[in-house]
Design a protein around this motif. Structure first.
Motif, short mmCIF file in Angstrom:
data_model
loop_
_atom_site.label_atom_id
_atom_site.label_comp_id
_atom_site.label_asym_id
_atom_site.label_seq_id
_atom_site.Cartn_x
_atom_site.Cartn_y
_atom_site.Cartn_z
N GLY A 88 0.72 -1.24 -0.13
CA GLY A 88 0.05 -0.13 -0.02
C GLY A 88 1.00 1.20 0.01
O GLY A 88 0.53 2.16 -0.61
N ARG A 89 1.76 1.08 0.69
CA ARG A 89 2.89 2.19 0.77
C ARG A 89 3.47 2.52 -0.63
O ARG A 89 3.53 3.75 -1.10
CB ARG A 89 3.89 2.13 1.81
CG ARG A 89 5.13 3.10 1.65
CD ARG A 89 4.72 4.43 2.40
NE ARG A 89 5.76 5.26 2.55
CZ ARG A 89 5.84 6.64 2.80
NH1 ARG A 89 4.73 7.36 2.98
NH2 ARG A 89 6.73 7.28 3.12
N ALA A 90 3.88 1.36 -1.49
CA ALA A 90 4.40 1.56 -2.60
C ALA A 90 3.41 2.22 -3.69
O ALA A 90 3.79 3.14 -4.48
CB ALA A 90 4.93 -0.09 -3.08
N ALA A 91 2.15 1.75 -3.51
CA ALA A 91 1.04 2.30 -4.46
C ALA A 91 0.84 3.66 -4.24
O ALA A 91 0.62 4.39 -4.98
CB ALA A 91 -0.14 1.37 -3.93
N ARG A 92 0.99 4.18 -2.95
CA ARG A 92 0.86 5.79 -2.44
C ARG A 92 1.96 6.50 -3.22
O ARG A 92 1.89 7.83 -3.55
CB ARG A 92 0.42 5.80 -1.10
CG ARG A 92 -0.62 5.33 -0.63
CD ARG A 92 -0.97 5.76 0.90
NE ARG A 92 -0.23 5.18 1.83
CZ ARG A 92 -0.12 4.16 2.53
NH1 ARG A 92 -1.17 3.32 2.11
NH2 ARG A 92 0.80 3.59 3.24
N LEU A 93 3.06 5.88 -3.22
CA LEU A 93 4.26 6.60 -3.49
C LEU A 93 4.15 6.77 -4.97
O LEU A 93 4.96 7.70 -5.70
CB LEU A 93 5.62 6.05 -2.97
CG LEU A 93 5.79 6.15 -1.35
CD1 LEU A 93 6.96 5.20 -0.91
CD2 LEU A 93 6.20 7.42 -1.15
N ALA A 94 3.77 5.81 -5.72
CA ALA A 94 3.89 5.97 -7.28
C ALA A 94 2.29 5.85 -7.91
O ALA A 94 2.01 4.65 -8.42
CB ALA A 94 4.80 4.73 -7.60
N PRO A 95 1.60 6.57 -7.52
CA PRO A 95 0.09 6.45 -8.03
C PRO A 95 -0.01 6.43 -9.62
O PRO A 95 -0.85 5.95 -10.04
CB PRO A 95 -0.43 7.62 -7.64
CG PRO A 95 0.49 8.63 -7.25
CD PRO A 95 1.78 7.87 -6.97
#
Length: 609
Positions: A131-138
């Motif tokens: 989820g953190r990765a998805a938020r960092l690279a939307p």
């Protein structure tokens, strides 16, 4: 911190970038000979050695670098990549966590860490980091798709569907996202929306996962429509892995035969869609009835024989799942999915308590032990003609102890080996026959390494104990019957069982049974008919490791008392007749398939009314 780079190190990096890895490694090693703490040379050597497949040396260089410069984030990332490839994922995860603190904006760190934790069974950690990765690279939908996959495997299809729909709103041509979205909709009982998700794929849906998903979506819609079909016989839909060699498939086949013998009309559905397996009966009347299984029925409910995460509800029909678990409490994802089912049926009180411990409503779970019957192939089975490891025929040993297991930590083969090494002596007239997995020579090497570790732990050489005959090849059903025909005893040190088909099969043939006093074993065994090993509970860890066994991440299982087991085994080998206990009549008389089907129908009668 990383110091200034010398000219020789710079030349080594140039060689590496030019694709000349051997030359780069030679230059880096030359630098390290003069300056063992050169950070850039250590890092480069680690990377090159990894690419050359020399994982141990790569790990050595990078561990040295991290110890010298613990704040070098890229070094920790590189070390984690090496350790993951070398099979020490727990250590890799620790370095990735440190790298995430050192370089909090690195999307690749969170993505790799989330994927690694997902493989280790840490679903909560996987979802958090993905989820953190998805938020960092939307702008990159791949991270949202990976997050959705983790959510699906964690029993949270609704959350997965939400993420996938948002991905497809901006990237509608992403086929992978559509396949996962269809999976989520089927898990939520919406085959109409699953079919809708797959429609834009057009011709590409003809093969692979998309094709089987579409076939199931259409099948479930037809089943739902059959509820109102006139002049159609009432019946049950049964979905199970009938054609898969597994415990669930075996139970499902037996239940189908037994339910049909009681006059029930069934329609069979397999894991991927329509089911090709058909039961065979000695009775010609029943055998003729089996030919009508594929015809439509007007279903009252769907009986699944599956793990909870594989259940796909049919709209408008009650969902029942016959399932089981091997530990004191089921995983959170199992609990989440099971609560959506109208009824959960389990084979033992142990499994019932495992569901209740996870918060499942007590009024929506029932117990139905399966039947236990002799395998037809065992009647004419021939014992093994193989030689043991010391040149003596296996059948010549007076005591022949069998264990049949997959090569997984839950089966506790390390405990089995430790007990055998402690309990036996080289001159004992006994042999341990271990049929493990189906991996041939490669698996045999893995088991041998585990056995060597166990011998070192116990402090006895293998030659000091009675022999162990190891079998790791794939065998057909008739050959497998030969293993059971050979055994005088069956020994399990398992950490937990939903049922354990091999030990019941051996018991039906009169083999003496030695098993832990936990989980399913306490349903069909007691001290009158078997030797039971006392147990305690504790973390479900991998052998000789602090890492959790992935399917049991964060959970406990049972730990058999190895000293007590060794004492039992030594007594049995020393006096097999005096210690003889026979469970055959107890198993076959006390657990019939007729009684199992009657009990199951009684539980089903209370559903949907």
């Amino acid at each position: 911190m990383v110091g200034p780079m010398g000219q020789d190190t710079a030349r080594a990096i140039e060689q590496y970038r030019a694709g000349r890895r051997e030359e780069a490694l030679a230059l880096a090693d030359a630098v390290l000979h003069e300056a063992p703490g050169d950070a850039a040379a250590l890092n480069l050597a680690g990377v090159v050695l990894f690419e050359l497949g020399r994982y141990g040396e790569a790990q050595d260089r990078l561990l040295r670098l991290v110890s010298l410069d613990p704040l070098f984030g890229q070094a920790r990332i590189n070390l984690a990549v090496v350790q993951e490839a070398a099979g020490v994922g727990g250590q890799a995860a620790a370095h990735l966590r440190a790298a995430a603190v050192l370089e909090p904006g690195r999307v690749d760190v969170y993505s790799r860490l989330g994927g690694l934790l997902h493989g280790q069974g840490d679903r909560e950690g996987a979802v958090r980091h993905l989820g953190r990765a998805a938020r960092l690279a939307p702008e990159d939908p791949a991270h949202r798709v990976m997050l959705a996959v983790a959510l699906l495997s964690d029993g949270m299809p609704a959350d997965a569907v939400r993420h996938l729909e948002e991905v497809l709103a901006t990237a509608p041509a992403l086929a992978d996202a559509r396949v996962h979205l269809a999976t989520g909709w089927l898990a939520l009982g919406r085959p109409d929306l699953a079919e809708q998700a797959l429609q834009p794929l057009g011709e590409s849906v003809a093969n692979g996962d998309a094709a089987t998903l579409l076939a199931r979506a259409r099948l479930y819609r037809h089943l739902a429509a059959d509820v109102g079909r006139p002049r159609t016989p009432d019946g049950l839909v049964v979905r199970a892995p009938f054609s898969v060699l597994s415990g669930y498939g075996d139970f499902a086949q037996h239940f189908v035969r037994s339910l049909m013998e009681r006059g029930r009309t069934l329609r069979l559905v397999g894991l991927t869609g329509e089911e090709g397996w058909r039961p065979a009966f000695d009775d010609p009347v029943l055998d003729a009835a089996a030919g009508r299984l594929a015809n439509p029925v007007r279903p009252r409910l769907v009986l699944n024989v599956l793990t909870p995460l594989l259940v796909e509800p049919v709209p408008g029909l009650p969902t029942v799942n016959y399932t089981m678990f091997e530990g004191p409490r089921i995983p959170a994802g199992w609990a989440e999915r099971s609560r959506a089912h109208d009824l959960v049926v389990v084979p033992t009180e142990s499994s019932r308590l495992a569901w209740i411990a996870a918060g499942h409503p007590e009024d929506r779970i029932g117990v139905c032990p399966p039947g236990i019957a002799a395998n037809p192939l065992d009647r004419a089975a021939q014992p093994l003609a193989a030689l043991g490891p010391r040149g003596r025929r296996v059948m010549e040993y007076r005591v022949r102890v069998l264990n049949i297991s997959d090569f997984v930590a839950r089966k506790n083969l390390d405990g089995l080996f430790r007990v055998w090494l402690r309990a036996t002596r080289a001159d004992d007239d006994a042999i341990l026959i271990v049929k493990v997995g189906k991996g041939g020579a490669a698996m045999a090497r893995q088991v041998d390494r585990l056995l060597e570790r166990c011998a070192a732990t116990v402090g006895r050489r293998l030659e000091e104990a009675a022999p162990i005959a190891l079998f790791t090849d794939r065998y057909d059903e008739r050959q497998m019957a030969g293993f059971y025909a050979t055994a005088t005893h069956y020994l399990s040190l398992s950490h937990g069982e939903g049922w354990d088909l091999p030990i019941t099969r051996a018991g039906c043939l009169g083999a003496g049974l030695i098993a832990p006093a936990h989980s399913a074993y306490t349903t069909y065994l007691d001290e009158r008919v078997a030797h039971l090993i006392p147990c305690s509970t504790g973390p479900a860890l991998m052998p000789y490791s602090e890492a959790y066994y992935p399917p049991f991440h964060g959970l406990d299982w049972w730990h058999p008392d190895e000293e007590a087991a060794a004492d039992i085994l030594a007594r049995v080998i020393g006096n097999p007749e005096g210690e003889r206990r026979d469970a055959s009549r107890h198993l076959t008389d006390g657990f019939t398939w007729e009684a199992a089907s009657r009990r199951l129908l009684g539980l089903l009668d209370g559903v949907g009314h």
